[in-house]
Design a protein around this motif. Structure first.
Motif, PDB file in Angstrom:
ATOM      1  N   ARG A 110     -15.849  56.990  -2.986  1.00 13.77           N
ATOM      2  CA  ARG A 110     -16.960  57.623  -3.690  1.00 13.77           C
ATOM      3  C   ARG A 110     -16.601  59.042  -4.087  1.00 13.77           C
ATOM      4  O   ARG A 110     -17.063  59.549  -5.108  1.00 13.77           O
ATOM      5  CB  ARG A 110     -18.211  57.629  -2.796  1.00 13.77           C
ATOM      6  CG  ARG A 110     -18.847  56.274  -2.616  1.00 13.77           C
ATOM      7  CD  ARG A 110     -20.052  56.347  -1.705  1.00 13.77           C
ATOM      8  NE  ARG A 110     -21.105  57.201  -2.261  1.00 13.77           N
ATOM      9  CZ  ARG A 110     -22.215  57.507  -1.604  1.00 13.77           C
ATOM     10  NH1 ARG A 110     -22.398  57.058  -0.358  1.00 13.77           N
ATOM     11  NH2 ARG A 110     -23.126  58.278  -2.161  1.00 13.77           N
ATOM     12  N   TRP A 217     -23.146  66.665  -1.610  1.00 13.56           N
ATOM     13  CA  TRP A 217     -22.390  65.614  -2.295  1.00 13.56           C
ATOM     14  C   TRP A 217     -23.319  64.713  -3.104  1.00 13.56           C
ATOM     15  O   TRP A 217     -24.346  64.245  -2.604  1.00 13.56           O
ATOM     16  CB  TRP A 217     -21.619  64.769  -1.279  1.00 13.56           C
ATOM     17  CG  TRP A 217     -20.566  65.542  -0.547  1.00 13.56           C
ATOM     18  CD1 TRP A 217     -19.258  65.664  -0.892  1.00 13.56           C
ATOM     19  CD2 TRP A 217     -20.734  66.312   0.649  1.00 13.56           C
ATOM     20  NE1 TRP A 217     -18.590  66.462   0.019  1.00 13.56           N
ATOM     21  CE2 TRP A 217     -19.475  66.877   0.979  1.00 13.56           C
ATOM     22  CE3 TRP A 217     -21.824  66.577   1.487  1.00 13.56           C
ATOM     23  CZ2 TRP A 217     -19.280  67.681   2.081  1.00 13.56           C
ATOM     24  CZ3 TRP A 217     -21.635  67.378   2.591  1.00 13.56           C
ATOM     25  CH2 TRP A 217     -20.369  67.926   2.882  1.00 13.56           C
ATOM     26  N   ILE A 218     -22.947  64.471  -4.359  1.00 16.23           N
ATOM     27  CA  ILE A 218     -23.714  63.584  -5.238  1.00 16.23           C
ATOM     28  C   ILE A 218     -22.744  62.666  -5.975  1.00 16.23           C
ATOM     29  O   ILE A 218     -21.782  63.121  -6.593  1.00 16.23           O
ATOM     30  CB  ILE A 218     -24.548  64.380  -6.266  1.00 16.23           C
ATOM     31  CG1 ILE A 218     -25.619  65.224  -5.549  1.00 16.23           C
ATOM     32  CG2 ILE A 218     -25.205  63.444  -7.267  1.00 16.23           C
ATOM     33  CD1 ILE A 218     -26.462  66.051  -6.497  1.00 16.23           C
ATOM     34  N   SER A 219     -23.017  61.362  -5.893  1.00 13.78           N
ATOM     35  CA  SER A 219     -22.232  60.373  -6.634  1.00 13.78           C
ATOM     36  C   SER A 219     -23.194  59.471  -7.394  1.00 13.78           C
ATOM     37  O   SER A 219     -24.414  59.639  -7.343  1.00 13.78           O
ATOM     38  CB  SER A 219     -21.376  59.532  -5.678  1.00 13.78           C
ATOM     39  OG  SER A 219     -22.190  58.626  -4.941  1.00 13.78           O
ATOM     40  N   LYS A 221     -23.998  56.645  -6.657  1.00  8.87           N
ATOM     41  CA  LYS A 221     -24.785  55.862  -5.711  1.00  8.87           C
ATOM     42  C   LYS A 221     -25.858  56.694  -5.008  1.00  8.87           C
ATOM     43  O   LYS A 221     -26.651  56.154  -4.237  1.00  8.87           O
ATOM     44  CB  LYS A 221     -23.860  55.230  -4.661  1.00  8.87           C
ATOM     45  CG  LYS A 221     -23.027  54.079  -5.193  1.00  8.87           C
ATOM     46  CD  LYS A 221     -22.290  53.377  -4.054  1.00  8.87           C
ATOM     47  CE  LYS A 221     -21.551  52.139  -4.568  1.00  8.87           C
ATOM     48  NZ  LYS A 221     -20.853  51.426  -3.470  1.00  8.87           N
ATOM     49  N   THR A 222     -25.870  57.979  -5.268  1.00  4.50           N
ATOM     50  CA  THR A 222     -26.854  58.846  -4.624  1.00  4.50           C
ATOM     51  C   THR A 222     -28.239  58.591  -5.203  1.00  4.50           C
ATOM     52  O   THR A 222     -28.417  58.535  -6.420  1.00  4.50           O
ATOM     53  CB  THR A 222     -26.483  60.324  -4.812  1.00  4.50           C
ATOM     54  OG1 THR A 222     -25.173  60.547  -4.287  1.00  4.50           O
ATOM     55  CG2 THR A 222     -27.469  61.232  -4.093  1.00  4.50           C
TER      56      THR A 222
END
Length: 526
Positions: A110, A217-219, A221-222
């Motif tokens: 990720r 953290w940001i992806s 899927k966040t």
């Protein structure tokens, strides 16, 4: 049986090349950039930064860039590298209340290790150094003024400076194991001492940051509830929001639109030399819709046409004087710094073309961002009036028609990956040219192909060999190669990188500089 295995291998390679095509890469980058744009809109007041080099592909709206390497966060190879301090990121975050950093990974993760561990280590070490600095100031204040310790708490609250509960803990994402976290924590004190002994400007950091740095953290899927996005000012820390642009749902995902079928590549912006065919992020965003709409069959030719047209355009720019402006500011200790910006826009941001450092009254060292601009040395000197002579360390030549041949020297220094000793062989000529001109009180402009590596290393050699520890030109009288250590070299490199924030000197080139300056054998330069 062997022929059958070979046929299977060839077939798999053919499929991989087809899936990893230029169009697939560009289309993947474009799709991921939409997600980056959505995150940037959540906190529009925060500057958007690209982590070089991969991250630079994922937006046309970057305000700046940084360079955090994943290798510094690899398991059992954790590092805090003083050659890549990225202090401008911390200062910018302090001024704006935080920042957003964009990167990507194609390894099925990720987040790249640069975000999982390198940046968390960086924020923690900086926080510790700032707290140590404030405590030393506090102790001196007590000794001088006789204040009680509780006076410091009230003073810092009134001035908005570091509070007594300044957070110095290590914040890692949940997927990093406790064992690995413990191993990293055991090294934090050593890294903090390295930063404090490197000569880094901790005072400026402490002045800029009113709250400790902390990564988030940001992806893709966040899960983010749009009606519950917090204001940055509500946090008790300065957020470093780490955005991983790519999807981690699989290595190659087949996607179909009304016009084309294509395969998604996570982290497609990585390793651009292997797929981009000369296309740069700025060219991509200047022609993004033409490229995306061209489709898989026409994309390669479209890119070739764009790259060739840009090459011709740049070659013709020697006929026109570049637009360069100078702004001057004074620093403490009698030093002066000059910043020259090329006014054209790339990726929506001003492209830094030149930064310069003046040492005392006897001479100045300059370096250009790139000789790829193909402008003439005469025009550069005419538009930057403080330049008297030019040392070009790039493989590309400048169109020179200066009135005195002693004012220009070209040394086509190769990257250390292509020639391990190119910089070392050319160093005597570079130092001699600099010494002759600086001795005459001339101002020297130093450039290379990128302005990030070779010119930085040559500047480091000049600064170490010809200037005192106080930054005064003394013709090398105080230079003693026997006392030059890697720590002394790092201090000067940190000093240079304070002004050349995009500096990315390679270990191979730094090794050659250290070998030349110390007069020893080629060794490692951590």
């Amino acid at each position: 049986m062997e022929d059958e295995r070979l046929s299977i291998y060839r077939a798999s390679r053919t499929i991989k090349r087809r899936d990893n095509s230029l169009y697939n890469a560009l289309r993947s980058i474009y799709e991921d950039s939409i997600f980056v744009g959505e995150i940037a809109q959540l906190w529009p007041e925060l500057p958007l930064l690209a982590n070089l080099r991969c991250g630079l592909w994922y937006s046309s709206q970057f305000q700046s860039s940084c360079y955090f390497k994943s290798t510094d966060g690899h398991t059992n190879n954790w590092s805090f590298n003083t050659s890549r301090l990225n202090l401008h990121v911390a200062v910018l975050a302090g001024q704006k209340g935080g920042c957003i950093i964009v990167d990507s990974t194609r390894k099925g993760k990720r987040f790249p290790d640069s975000m999982s561990k390198t940046i968390p280590i960086w924020t923690c070490v900086l926080n510790r150094s700032i707290k140590n600095h404030r405590m030393r100031v506090h102790e001196v204040g007590i000794q001088v003024h006789g204040h009680e310790s509780n006076t410091y708490c009230q003073h810092t609250e009134d001035t908005g400076q570091v509070l007594p509960d300044w957070d110095c803990s290590l914040h890692l994402p949940l997927w990093v194991s406790e064992t690995e976290k413990t191993a990293i924590e055991e090294r934090l004190d050593v890294w903090t001492k390295q930063l404090e002994s490197s000569g880094a400007d901790i005072l400026s950091l402490a002045s800029s940051l009113k709250k400790p740095l902390r990564p988030l953290w940001i992806s893709q899927k966040t899960v983010i509830w749009l009606n519950e996005v917090p204001e940055c000012s509500s946090w008790d820390f300065t957020p470093i929001i780490l955005v991983s642009a790519s999807s981690s749902s699989g290595n190659f995902q087949h996607r179909t639109t009304s016009e084309f079928s294509w395969n998604y590549i996570p982290g497609a912006g990585d390793d651009e030399e292997s797929w981009a065919r000369g296309l740069s992020p700025s060219l991509f965003w200047n022609h993004v819709y033409d490229l995306i709409n061209s489709g898989p069959e026409s994309c390669n030719q479209k890119v070739a046409d764009i790259v060739e047209k840009d090459r011709v355009y740049r070659a013709q720019r020697g006929q026109n004087a570049p637009q360069i402006s100078i702004k001057h500011s004074q620093l403490s200790g009698g030093f002066s710094t000059f910043y020259a910006e090329e006014l054209k826009m790339e990726c929506g941001i001003p492209c830094i073309a030149n930064e310069a450092k003046s040492f005392g009254d006897n001479g100045q060292i300059f370096w250009l961002g790139s000789t790829n601009l193909a402008v003439s040395a005469t025009q550069i000197a005419a538009n930057v009036p403080d330049v008297d002579c030019i040392l070009n360390c790039g493989t590309e030549s400048l169109s020179v028609s200066l009135d005195n041949p002693e004012k220009y020297l070209r040394l086509p220094i190769m990257n250390s990956k292509l020639d391990r000793f190119s910089l070392l062989r050319n160093m005597p000529s570079a130092l001699n040219f600099a010494k002759i001109n600086l001795r005459r009180g001339k101002r020297l402009l130093l450039c290379c192909n990128s302005g990030e590596d070779i010119s930085i290393c040559v500047s480091l050699a000049i600064l170490t060999s010809l200037f005192t520890d106080e930054g005064l030109f003394d013709d090398g009288k105080s230079f003693d190669h026997t006392r030059i250590t890697k720590l002394e070299m790092r201090k000067r490199l940190v000093f240079i990188c304070k002004f050349a924030v995009n500096a990315r000197p390679s270990r191979g080139n730094l090794r050659q500089v250290f070998n030349f300056i110390s007069g020893g054998s080629v060794g490692s330069f951590p």
